[in-house]
Design an enzyme around this catalytic site. Sequence first.
Site, PDB file in Angstrom:
ATOM      1  N   ILE A 120     -32.178   2.928 -29.091  1.00 55.24           N
ATOM      2  CA  ILE A 120     -32.976   3.075 -29.120  1.00 55.24           C
ATOM      3  C   ILE A 120     -34.602   3.373 -29.991  1.00 55.24           C
ATOM      4  O   ILE A 120     -34.548   2.434 -30.571  1.00 55.24           O
ATOM      5  CB  ILE A 120     -32.931   5.055 -28.996  1.00 55.24           C
ATOM      6  CG1 ILE A 120     -34.101   5.419 -28.955  1.00 55.24           C
ATOM      7  CG2 ILE A 120     -32.407   5.395 -30.895  1.00 55.24           C
ATOM      8  CD1 ILE A 120     -33.856   7.413 -28.450  1.00 55.24           C
ATOM      9  N   THR A 121     -35.745   2.961 -28.586  1.00 55.94           N
ATOM     10  CA  THR A 121     -36.968   2.813 -29.386  1.00 55.94           C
ATOM     11  C   THR A 121     -37.994   4.170 -29.767  1.00 55.94           C
ATOM     12  O   THR A 121     -37.621   4.923 -29.121  1.00 55.94           O
ATOM     13  CB  THR A 121     -38.248   1.667 -28.551  1.00 55.94           C
ATOM     14  OG1 THR A 121     -37.876   3.334 -27.192  1.00 55.94           O
ATOM     15  CG2 THR A 121     -36.820   0.523 -27.988  1.00 55.94           C
ATOM     16  N   GLY A 122     -38.365   4.136 -30.908  1.00 54.03           N
ATOM     17  CA  GLY A 122     -39.387   5.337 -31.169  1.00 54.03           C
ATOM     18  C   GLY A 122     -38.397   6.375 -31.381  1.00 54.03           C
ATOM     19  O   GLY A 122     -38.535   7.494 -31.419  1.00 54.03           O
ATOM     20  N   SER A 130     -38.976   9.365 -35.081  1.00 54.24           N
ATOM     21  CA  SER A 130     -40.077  10.142 -34.783  1.00 54.24           C
ATOM     22  C   SER A 130     -39.946  11.040 -33.569  1.00 54.24           C
ATOM     23  O   SER A 130     -38.832  10.167 -32.205  1.00 54.24           O
ATOM     24  CB  SER A 130     -41.502  10.196 -34.678  1.00 54.24           C
ATOM     25  OG  SER A 130     -42.497  11.375 -34.934  1.00 54.24           O
ATOM     26  N   GLY A 131     -39.734  12.227 -33.525  1.00 56.04           N
ATOM     27  CA  GLY A 131     -40.538  13.073 -32.732  1.00 56.04           C
ATOM     28  C   GLY A 131     -39.369  13.164 -31.945  1.00 56.04           C
ATOM     29  O   GLY A 131     -38.368  13.733 -31.943  1.00 56.04           O
ATOM     30  N   TYR A 152     -53.569   5.809 -20.719  1.00 64.07           N
ATOM     31  CA  TYR A 152     -51.673   7.134 -21.337  1.00 64.07           C
ATOM     32  C   TYR A 152     -51.444   7.403 -19.419  1.00 64.07           C
ATOM     33  O   TYR A 152     -50.329   6.846 -19.790  1.00 64.07           O
ATOM     34  CB  TYR A 152     -51.853   8.028 -22.096  1.00 64.07           C
ATOM     35  CG  TYR A 152     -50.613   8.656 -22.471  1.00 64.07           C
ATOM     36  CD1 TYR A 152     -49.527   7.817 -23.376  1.00 64.07           C
ATOM     37  CD2 TYR A 152     -50.044   9.936 -22.069  1.00 64.07           C
ATOM     38  CE1 TYR A 152     -48.670   8.380 -23.407  1.00 64.07           C
ATOM     39  CE2 TYR A 152     -49.626  10.102 -21.759  1.00 64.07           C
ATOM     40  CZ  TYR A 152     -48.522  10.140 -22.803  1.00 64.07           C
ATOM     41  OH  TYR A 152     -47.382  10.259 -23.180  1.00 64.07           O
TER      42      TYR A 152
HETATM   43  N1  LIG Z   1     -44.789  14.667 -27.648  1.00 64.71           N
HETATM   44  C1  LIG Z   1     -45.870  14.971 -26.170  1.00 64.71           C
HETATM   45  O1  LIG Z   1     -45.865  15.930 -25.355  1.00 64.71           O
HETATM   46  C2  LIG Z   1     -45.098  13.742 -24.774  1.00 64.71           C
HETATM   47  C3  LIG Z   1     -44.773  14.603 -23.636  1.00 64.71           C
HETATM   48  C4  LIG Z   1     -44.593  13.242 -22.765  1.00 64.71           C
HETATM   49  C5  LIG Z   1     -44.010  12.026 -22.894  1.00 64.71           C
HETATM   50  N2  LIG Z   1     -43.998  11.616 -24.438  1.00 64.71           N
HETATM   51  C6  LIG Z   1     -42.861  10.351 -24.521  1.00 64.71           C
HETATM   52  O2  LIG Z   1     -42.288  11.092 -25.157  1.00 64.71           O
HETATM   53  C7  LIG Z   1     -42.665   9.276 -25.970  1.00 64.71           C
HETATM   54  C8  LIG Z   1     -41.800   9.761 -27.435  1.00 64.71           C
HETATM   55  O3  LIG Z   1     -43.426  10.038 -28.380  1.00 64.71           O
HETATM   56  P1  LIG Z   1     -42.664  11.792 -29.268  1.00 64.71           P
HETATM   57  O4  LIG Z   1     -43.457  12.661 -28.657  1.00 64.71           O
HETATM   58  O5  LIG Z   1     -41.265  11.732 -29.900  1.00 64.71           O
HETATM   59  O6  LIG Z   1     -44.090  10.657 -30.317  1.00 64.71           O
HETATM   60  P2  LIG Z   1     -44.185  10.705 -31.782  1.00 64.71           P
HETATM   61  O7  LIG Z   1     -43.654  11.770 -32.981  1.00 64.71           O
HETATM   62  O8  LIG Z   1     -45.207   9.639 -32.438  1.00 64.71           O
HETATM   63  O9  LIG Z   1     -42.846   9.543 -32.028  1.00 64.71           O
HETATM   64  C9  LIG Z   1     -43.422   8.046 -31.571  1.00 64.71           C
HETATM   65  C10 LIG Z   1     -42.456   7.000 -31.162  1.00 64.71           C
HETATM   66  O10 LIG Z   1     -42.679   5.824 -31.114  1.00 64.71           O
HETATM   67  C11 LIG Z   1     -42.525   4.801 -32.242  1.00 64.71           C
HETATM   68  N3  LIG Z   1     -43.751   4.062 -31.262  1.00 64.71           N
HETATM   69  C12 LIG Z   1     -45.100   3.826 -31.300  1.00 64.71           C
HETATM   70  N4  LIG Z   1     -45.858   3.206 -31.589  1.00 64.71           N
HETATM   71  C13 LIG Z   1     -44.614   1.966 -31.528  1.00 64.71           C
HETATM   72  C14 LIG Z   1     -45.142  -0.016 -31.649  1.00 64.71           C
HETATM   73  N5  LIG Z   1     -46.134  -0.807 -31.379  1.00 64.71           N
HETATM   74  N6  LIG Z   1     -43.927  -0.222 -32.502  1.00 64.71           N
HETATM   75  C15 LIG Z   1     -42.236   0.582 -32.399  1.00 64.71           C
HETATM   76  N7  LIG Z   1     -42.337   1.508 -32.537  1.00 64.71           N
HETATM   77  C16 LIG Z   1     -43.474   2.345 -32.147  1.00 64.71           C
HETATM   78  C17 LIG Z   1     -42.610   5.813 -33.312  1.00 64.71           C
HETATM   79  O11 LIG Z   1     -42.754   4.420 -34.716  1.00 64.71           O
HETATM   80  P3  LIG Z   1     -42.953   5.232 -35.811  1.00 64.71           P
HETATM   81  O12 LIG Z   1     -42.567   6.428 -36.546  1.00 64.71           O
HETATM   82  O13 LIG Z   1     -43.281   4.055 -36.956  1.00 64.71           O
HETATM   83  O14 LIG Z   1     -44.735   5.866 -35.743  1.00 64.71           O
HETATM   84  C18 LIG Z   1     -41.873   6.207 -32.790  1.00 64.71           C
HETATM   85  O15 LIG Z   1     -40.671   5.989 -33.357  1.00 64.71           O
HETATM   86  C19 LIG Z   1     -43.568   8.964 -25.830  1.00 64.71           C
HETATM   87  O16 LIG Z   1     -42.905   7.507 -24.272  1.00 64.71           O
HETATM   88  C20 LIG Z   1     -44.138   9.497 -25.408  1.00 64.71           C
HETATM   89  O17 LIG Z   1     -45.722   9.295 -24.154  1.00 64.71           O
HETATM   90  C21 LIG Z   1     -44.110  12.762 -25.217  1.00 64.71           C
END
Ligand SMILES: NC(=O)c1ccc[n+]([C@@H]2O[C@H](COP(=O)([O-])OP(=O)(O)OC[C@H]3O[C@@H](n4cnc5c(N)ncnc54)[C@H](OP(=O)(O)O)[C@@H]3O)[C@@H](O)[C@H]2O)c1
Length: 281
Positions: free
Chosen positions: A8-10, A13-14, A164
């Site tokens: 898994i990537t990401g 967090s979250g 985005y």
């Molecule tokens: N939150 C929402 O409302 C929402 C809605 C629709 C879709 N999404 C999608 O859900 C996914 C996860 O987002 P989230 O909401 O869980 O956000 P988040 O809490 O900001 O988590 C983002 C994750 O991506 C990692 N990441 C970001 N840039 C990176 C890089 N350059 N290299 C390696 N890892 C990187 C972060 O690593 P670090 O821990 O090191 O920062 C973190 O693990 C994303 O694809 C986002 O577009 C989110």
Amino acid sequence: MRGKTVVITGGTSGIGEVAAIELAKKGARIVLIARDRERAHATFAKLNAIEALSALTGYYGDLSLIADVKRVAEQIAAVEPKIDVLINNAGAMFTSRQTTAEGLEKTFAVNHMAYFVLTNALLPKIKATPGARIVSTASDAHRGAKLDFDDLQSAKSYSGFSVYGESKLCNILFNRELAKRLQGSGVTANCLHPGFVATRFGDNNPGFLGVAIRIAKPLAALSPEKGAETIVYLASSPQVEGKSGGYYYKCAPATPTKEAQSDADAKRLWDVSAKIAGIGA
Ligand SMILES: NC(=O)c1ccc[n+]([C@@H]2O[C@H](COP(=O)([O-])OP(=O)(O)OC[C@H]3O[C@@H](n4cnc5c(N)ncnc54)[C@H](OP(=O)(O)O)[C@@H]3O)[C@@H](O)[C@H]2O)c1
């Protein structure tokens, strides 16, 4: 999921971290791809608290860089005997235009190119694992987005939310073409919208928009636990066994925009991405 390996990537967090925890609770072995060792170790501590999980593994790289994604994928392919599930989930939004050292606009690089390069590099290993699944986190933010193939790097004009949304349209088109290419291989590919979720997403941005995102999240957003449900469903549920090419929301098929259903754009994006990544189309 016992005996299964989930990459898994990401996952630091979250939504991704909760998905990793929930899949670990189901017995899966979790392999994190992360950019920050400390954050990965904090996630490992949470995973380790679940049950005696053996051999949690981390691979480290900045997913905005194609070279890092390729290096990490090579390391994984060399070490991991199999990949049952690949979850492309790392993503970000940038209110001002930034470019990577490789010259790509950063949203396109992290949100689309990393999914594309990682998946392609791991595909031989994934195809060799019976019943393997690829899950990609997209978003309803794709609604309203259109791709300008003459300006995929958003050099002519830039707005954080629009770019985005375009990157999330790329996720759905990528998944569409991927599923088509995987027909008959036994591997499925699906993508999803997690909902509007209160995570660290957007917190990297200064200024008005960053503040607005931080205020809106606790008021309107779902918990990361709720947001991760569709990832976990697509990664593990017998209900989606053999199903491929779908866009899901709340653990059910959803219809993306007509732009996201264009076979021609899906193929074109694949070809352009392969060229950018320097890999065979
Ligand atoms: N939150 C929402 O409302 C929402 C809605 C629709 C879709 N999404 C999608 O859900 C996914 C996860 O987002 P989230 O909401 O869980 O956000 P988040 O809490 O900001 O988590 C983002 C994750 O991506 C990692 N990441 C970001 N840039 C990176 C890089 N350059 N290299 C390696 N890892 C990187 C972060 O690593 P670090 O821990 O090191 O920062 C973190 O693990 C994303 O694809 C986002 O577009 C989110």
